[in-house]
Motif scaffolding. Structure first.
Motif, PDB file in Angstrom:
ATOM      1  N   TYR A 222      21.882  48.234  69.115  1.00  0.00           N
ATOM      2  CA  TYR A 222      21.385  47.867  67.796  1.00  0.00           C
ATOM      3  C   TYR A 222      21.136  49.083  66.912  1.00  0.00           C
ATOM      4  N   PHE A 223      20.875  50.239  67.541  1.00  0.00           N
ATOM      5  CA  PHE A 223      20.487  51.383  66.729  1.00  0.00           C
ATOM      6  C   PHE A 223      21.518  52.493  66.690  1.00  0.00           C
ATOM      7  N   SER A 224      22.678  52.298  67.314  1.00  0.00           N
ATOM      8  CA  SER A 224      23.649  53.382  67.324  1.00  0.00           C
ATOM      9  C   SER A 224      25.077  52.857  67.333  1.00  0.00           C
ATOM     10  N   LYS A 225      25.921  53.528  66.553  1.00  0.00           N
ATOM     11  CA  LYS A 225      27.354  53.235  66.606  1.00  0.00           C
ATOM     12  C   LYS A 225      28.082  54.336  67.369  1.00  0.00           C
ATOM     13  N   LYS A 226      27.322  55.268  67.919  1.00  0.00           N
ATOM     14  CA  LYS A 226      27.915  56.400  68.631  1.00  0.00           C
ATOM     15  C   LYS A 226      28.824  55.976  69.793  1.00  0.00           C
ATOM     16  N   PRO A 227      28.456  54.955  70.584  1.00  0.00           N
ATOM     17  CA  PRO A 227      29.367  54.574  71.676  1.00  0.00           C
ATOM     18  C   PRO A 227      30.784  54.295  71.182  1.00  0.00           C
ATOM     19  N   LEU A 228      30.910  53.753  69.958  1.00  0.00           N
ATOM     20  CA  LEU A 228      32.252  53.508  69.405  1.00  0.00           C
ATOM     21  C   LEU A 228      32.943  54.827  69.077  1.00  0.00           C
ATOM     22  N   GLN A 229      32.148  55.771  68.552  1.00  0.00           N
ATOM     23  CA  GLN A 229      32.738  57.079  68.231  1.00  0.00           C
ATOM     24  C   GLN A 229      33.150  57.808  69.512  1.00  0.00           C
ATOM     25  N   PHE A 236      41.360  59.908  71.813  1.00  0.00           N
ATOM     26  CA  PHE A 236      42.082  61.057  71.289  1.00  0.00           C
ATOM     27  C   PHE A 236      42.355  62.100  72.370  1.00  0.00           C
ATOM     28  N   THR A 237      41.319  62.359  73.170  1.00  0.00           N
ATOM     29  CA  THR A 237      41.471  63.363  74.226  1.00  0.00           C
ATOM     30  C   THR A 237      42.587  62.963  75.181  1.00  0.00           C
ATOM     31  N   VAL A 238      42.531  61.683  75.584  1.00  0.00           N
ATOM     32  CA  VAL A 238      43.517  61.212  76.549  1.00  0.00           C
ATOM     33  C   VAL A 238      44.922  61.227  75.941  1.00  0.00           C
ATOM     34  N   MET A 239      44.988  60.891  74.640  1.00  0.00           N
ATOM     35  CA  MET A 239      46.289  60.899  73.966  1.00  0.00           C
ATOM     36  C   MET A 239      46.870  62.308  73.956  1.00  0.00           C
ATOM     37  N   ALA A 270      47.889  58.321  86.599  1.00  0.00           N
ATOM     38  CA  ALA A 270      47.891  58.089  85.154  1.00  0.00           C
ATOM     39  C   ALA A 270      47.596  56.629  84.831  1.00  0.00           C
ATOM     40  N   ILE A 271      48.230  55.697  85.582  1.00  0.00           N
ATOM     41  CA  ILE A 271      48.015  54.271  85.304  1.00  0.00           C
ATOM     42  C   ILE A 271      46.542  53.894  85.500  1.00  0.00           C
ATOM     43  N   ILE A 272      45.988  54.331  86.623  1.00  0.00           N
ATOM     44  CA  ILE A 272      44.591  53.984  86.902  1.00  0.00           C
ATOM     45  C   ILE A 272      43.657  54.609  85.875  1.00  0.00           C
ATOM     46  N   PHE A 273      43.910  55.873  85.557  1.00  0.00           N
ATOM     47  CA  PHE A 273      43.065  56.596  84.623  1.00  0.00           C
ATOM     48  C   PHE A 273      43.093  55.955  83.232  1.00  0.00           C
ATOM     49  N   PHE A 274      44.317  55.711  82.736  1.00  0.00           N
ATOM     50  CA  PHE A 274      44.416  55.112  81.403  1.00  0.00           C
ATOM     51  C   PHE A 274      43.883  53.690  81.384  1.00  0.00           C
ATOM     52  N   GLY A 275      44.171  52.967  82.474  1.00  0.00           N
ATOM     53  CA  GLY A 275      43.662  51.591  82.584  1.00  0.00           C
ATOM     54  C   GLY A 275      42.148  51.593  82.510  1.00  0.00           C
ATOM     55  N   GLY A 276      41.517  52.514  83.229  1.00  0.00           N
ATOM     56  CA  GLY A 276      40.056  52.599  83.234  1.00  0.00           C
ATOM     57  C   GLY A 276      39.516  52.886  81.858  1.00  0.00           C
ATOM     58  N   ILE A 277      40.134  53.856  81.195  1.00  0.00           N
ATOM     59  CA  ILE A 277      39.645  54.221  79.860  1.00  0.00           C
ATOM     60  C   ILE A 277      39.810  53.062  78.885  1.00  0.00           C
ATOM     61  N   GLN A 278      40.937  52.357  79.011  1.00  0.00           N
ATOM     62  CA  GLN A 278      41.139  51.219  78.105  1.00  0.00           C
ATOM     63  C   GLN A 278      40.105  50.130  78.330  1.00  0.00           C
ATOM     64  N   LEU A 279      39.846  49.815  79.603  1.00  0.00           N
ATOM     65  CA  LEU A 279      38.851  48.781  79.887  1.00  0.00           C
ATOM     66  C   LEU A 279      37.471  49.199  79.383  1.00  0.00           C
ATOM     67  N   LEU A 280      37.144  50.439  79.603  1.00  0.00           N
ATOM     68  CA  LEU A 280      35.848  50.945  79.161  1.00  0.00           C
ATOM     69  C   LEU A 280      35.699  50.799  77.645  1.00  0.00           C
ATOM     70  N   THR A 281      36.748  51.205  76.939  1.00  0.00           N
ATOM     71  CA  THR A 281      36.708  51.148  75.481  1.00  0.00           C
ATOM     72  C   THR A 281      36.618  49.719  74.986  1.00  0.00           C
ATOM     73  N   ILE A 282      37.401  48.837  75.618  1.00  0.00           N
ATOM     74  CA  ILE A 282      37.339  47.424  75.226  1.00  0.00           C
ATOM     75  C   ILE A 282      35.941  46.865  75.521  1.00  0.00           C
ATOM     76  N   GLY A 283      35.366  47.334  76.647  1.00  0.00           N
ATOM     77  CA  GLY A 283      34.025  46.889  77.007  1.00  0.00           C
ATOM     78  C   GLY A 283      33.000  47.275  75.953  1.00  0.00           C
ATOM     79  N   VAL A 284      33.081  48.527  75.489  1.00  0.00           N
ATOM     80  CA  VAL A 284      32.148  48.990  74.456  1.00  0.00           C
ATOM     81  C   VAL A 284      32.306  48.139  73.204  1.00  0.00           C
ATOM     82  N   LEU A 285      33.556  47.947  72.825  1.00  0.00           N
ATOM     83  CA  LEU A 285      33.856  47.116  71.652  1.00  0.00           C
ATOM     84  C   LEU A 285      33.288  45.716  71.829  1.00  0.00           C
TER      85      LEU A 285
END
Ligand code: UDP
Ligand code: MG
Length: 313
Positions: A222-229, A236-239, A270-285
Motif C-alpha cells: 500500500y505504501f510503496s511502488k518500489k517492488p515494481l521498479q 533489464f539486468t537479465v536482458m 537459463a530456462i530455470i533462471f528466466f522462468g523464475g524471474i518471470q514468475l517472480l515479476t508476475i507475482g509482484v504485479l
C-alpha cells in the motif's frame, strides 16, 4: 471543555477486558475532560461480548461497537476513529501492553508541544521473543527504505490524534488501511513519546507469524511502488546478460571458440533462471492487481452488528 475518546480494539480478550476497563477508567477520571471509551468487539467468540455489554450497561461513558464477524485489528481501530466525535482520540490495545496510566502524560505532552499527533515509541519490549523483535526491526527499516512516506521506527498503533487528523483520516477512501502508516502520511505536527512496553497482561497474541507476514506485506504494497521498479531493474539486468551471452555465442560460432552443441547445462540453467524471474515479476504485479481488485469492489471495511451507548461522545 475538551472531549476525549479512548479507542480499544478487542478480539477474544475475555481475560483482560475488565482489568483494561478499570485501568483506563481510573486514568481518565484523573483528567478534567469529558471522556468516552469506545470498545470495538471484533467478532470475538469468547465472553468478550457479554463482559463488554455489562460494562456498557453500568457505565454510560462506554460505547461498544460490535462487528458481525472478525474483520481484523486495523478495521476495528478504523471503526473507532470513524465513530469518534471528540477533540482528541487515543488508540490503545486491550491487552495492557500499552499502559493506560500514560494517557494523562500523552495529553500533557500534546499540550506542551502543540502537536496534532503524539506517537508512542517503545524504548523496551519485555516479553516479546527475539524473533518478533528482530523481524519487526528488519521490517520497519525495509519499509522505510522502500516507502514514499517515512515512518517512525518502533511504534505501534498506540498514539494520540487530534480532531484535525481524525477528520483527514475519516476522509480517506482506501479500504486496506494501514493505520500507523496513514497517520504518518496525513502529516501535521507529529511528536514522539517514549515509553516502556509491558508484557501482555493475559491471553495470547492475536498476531501469529502468518498474520504478521500478511500485515507487513500489505503495508509494503500500500505504501510503496518500489517492488515494481525492482522488477523492472531485474528484467533489464537479465536482458543485458542475455544480449551479452548472445553476442558471445554468435561470435563463438563464427570464429569457432565455442562448442554450442554441448550446451545442455547452460540452456537448462537459463530456462530455470528466466522462468523464475518471470514468475517472480508476475507475482509482484499480481499482488498490486489483487489490491486493485479489493479496492475496486468497494466493500465496506467492516460491518457493525450493534452499537451500545452510541451517542455519548
Ligand atoms: N485485535 C483485534 N482483531 C484482531 C486481532 C487483534 O481487534 O483480529 C486486537 C487485540 O484484541 C488487541 C490488539 O488488537 O487489543 C493487538 O493485538 P495483539 O495484542 O494480539 O497483538 P501483538 O501485541 O501481539 O502484536
Ligand atoms: Mg499485544
Amino acid at each position: 471543555m475538551q472531549t476525549l475518546s479512548i479507542i480499544v480494539p478487542c478480539y477474544n480478550e475475555e481475560s483482560v477486558i475488565e482489568a483494561c476497563y478499570a485501568r483506563i477508567k481510573s486514568a481518565i477520571n484523573k483528567l478534567d475532560m469529558k471522556s468516552q471509551i469506545i470498545f470495538i468487539n471484533d467478532g470475538s467468540y469468547d465472553r468478550t461480548d457479554s463482559i463488554l455489554s455489562s460494562i456498557a450497561d453500568a457505565d454510560s461513558q462506554v460505547t461498544v461497537i460490535g462487528f458481525s464477524r472478525n474483520f481484523g485489528h486495523q478495521a476495528a481501530v478504523c471503526a473507532g476513529i470513524n465513530h469518534c466525535r471528540s477533540d482528541i482520540a487515543i488508540i490503545i490495545d486491550a491487552d495492557l501492553q500499552d499502559p493506560p496510566e500514560l494517557i494523562p502524560d500523552l495529553i500533557r505532552h500534546k499540550e506542551e508541544t502543540q502537536a496534532n499527533v503524539v506517537y508512542c515509541v517503545r524504548k523496551t519490549r519485555t516479553g516479546e521473543n527475539r524473533f518478533k523483535l528482530w523481524s519487526a526491526k528488519f521490517f520497519y527499516r525495509t519499509l522505510n527504505r522502500l516507502s514514499e512516506v517515512k515512518f517512525p521506527l518502533d511504534t505501534g498503533d498506540f498514539r494520540l490524534i487530534d480532531s484535525k487528523v481524525i477528520h483527514e483520516f475519516n476522509s480517506l477512501k482506501e479500504r486496506g488501511k494501514y493505520i500507523r502508516g496513514l497517520i504518518s502520511w496525513v502529516g501535521f505536527k507529529q511528536v514522539p513519546f517514549y515509553y516502556e512496553r509491558e508484557i501482555r497482561y493475559a491471553g495470547k497474541t492475536k498476531y501469529p507469524l502468518r498474520k504478521m507476514i500478511f500485515f507487513g506485506s500489505n503495508a509494503l504494497l500500500y505504501f510503496s511502488k518500489k517492488p515494481l521498479q525492482i522488477a523492472i531493474s531485474l528484467g533489464f539486468t537479465v536482458m543485458l546478460i542475455g544480449v551479452l551471452m548472445a553476442i558471445w555465442y554468435i561470435f563463438g560460432r563464427i570464429f569457432g571458440y565455442t562448442n554450442a552443441e554441448s550446451g545442455w547445462t547452460s540452456i537448462m540453467i537459463a530456462i530455470i533462471f528466466f522462468g523464475g524471474i518471470q514468475l517472480l515479476t508476475i507475482g509482484v504485479l499480481g499482488q498490486y492487481i489483487g489490491i486493485l481488485f479489493d479496492e475496486v469492489k468497494e466493500r465496506p471495511e467492516y460491518i457493525i452488528e450493534k452499537i451500545q451507548n452510541e451517542n455519548n461522545g
